[in-house]
Design a protein around this motif. Sequence first.
Motif, PDB file in Angstrom:
ATOM      1  N   LEU A 104       1.002  -1.315   0.103  1.00 38.20           N
ATOM      2  CA  LEU A 104       0.066   0.012   0.067  1.00 38.20           C
ATOM      3  C   LEU A 104       0.803   1.302   0.062  1.00 38.20           C
ATOM      4  O   LEU A 104       0.634   2.230  -0.666  1.00 38.20           O
ATOM      5  N   HIS A 105       1.903   1.179   0.723  1.00 37.12           N
ATOM      6  CA  HIS A 105       2.860   2.377   0.729  1.00 37.12           C
ATOM      7  C   HIS A 105       3.704   2.570  -0.520  1.00 37.12           C
ATOM      8  O   HIS A 105       3.695   3.605  -1.241  1.00 37.12           O
ATOM      9  N   LYS A 106       3.804   1.457  -1.166  1.00 37.63           N
ATOM     10  CA  LYS A 106       4.691   1.585  -2.673  1.00 37.63           C
ATOM     11  C   LYS A 106       3.729   2.006  -3.579  1.00 37.63           C
ATOM     12  O   LYS A 106       4.046   2.458  -4.761  1.00 37.63           O
ATOM     13  N   ILE A 107       2.466   1.770  -3.585  1.00 37.35           N
ATOM     14  CA  ILE A 107       1.548   1.670  -4.748  1.00 37.35           C
ATOM     15  C   ILE A 107       1.441   3.343  -5.182  1.00 37.35           C
ATOM     16  O   ILE A 107       0.925   3.387  -6.362  1.00 37.35           O
ATOM     17  N   GLY A 108       1.663   4.239  -4.351  1.00 35.68           N
ATOM     18  CA  GLY A 108       1.579   5.642  -4.532  1.00 35.68           C
ATOM     19  C   GLY A 108       2.445   6.006  -5.515  1.00 35.68           C
ATOM     20  O   GLY A 108       2.189   6.888  -6.176  1.00 35.68           O
TER      21      GLY A 108
END
Length: 353
Positions: A104-108
């Motif tokens: 979730l943090h990387k998907i940004g």
Amino acid sequence: MEFGAWPHVRGDLASARQNASAFLDGLLPECDRTQLARQSWGATWAGTGDAYCRLADLNIKKKEYDEATEAWLCALTAFEVARRLVADDDPRRAHVTAKVEAGLHKIGLSFGHEVESARIACGDLGEFLAYYLPAGTPNSRAPAVICVSNEEETGVTLLGRLLPVVIGLGMSLLVVSHENIANHTRGGSEIVLSHCLDHLSVRPDVDSSRIGIYGDGLSASLATEYAAYDRRIAAAVCDGGIWNWTRSLRSIEWMTSTDDSTDRDMVSGHRSRLARLPNCPILVVAGGRGLVSVCEAIKLQTVCMAARIDVDLVMPQLIRGLGEGVDNFVSSDGCIFSWLKQKLAPPPERVVG
């Protein structure tokens, strides 16, 4: 079985979710009789998620951001399958959950707009952290849904499960943990949820007239109570009052010592009154790992149809094997958010002339 950690994964979200759904539907009880079998399948799907993560990282290096986004969403789906197969007390379950949070943090990086952390201030009840996923339509006001996790999961875990479902639906999500809503004295959960709705209502990218609520697991009861409390809610995925109904059923049986037909009339009338409390369309998730039985849900819908109350049902398949059952979250989540999209759609424009 034919599903496994594919050696050459492709970042095709529709295909990845179809494969996950087919796997869950095909997970027969005889395939799940031993802890070893369940752990093996969990490891397979966790490995598949890792493969999608590697593909996403590769696409980011190539600056192919759309492809990276789709690969990340495929990974989240695979990790959710793995998480449901691994036993609650298995350390690998926490490891898979950590991978969801990292994703979730990387998907940004590829998604174009990151999941926002939102502090919800609730006056004397304190404040808590929620997660806001914008609809991705900055030039228009979109519908939004308050999503409350079940009693065993965090808001982050629920967000990881729902993100692949809501992409492209044109609706925003505000995701909160069950513990932040339920751990209050009577009436406190409704007040906390009203602050969540207030938070959404003042956002320029949210249409305040099209805000729904979705309660997962025991939170379905909280969603019913809130939809009855706050008339601003436009649609609710909830238990239709069945949780409170079953708790009061013994009292009704004790009070009705007359003939069976009188009992049935009183029971039917009580169901109807419970379902009338929310002033909006409701969807009841029956069976699966939820708190509503299929039998009670069908009875509720029958009574509501006769009273012209807008109640729909979705009944996810549950495969019972070792320990808790494993439900097909892919198909049930798809049905839930298709229903929400329909109910939160803007009213048709009036033709003048």
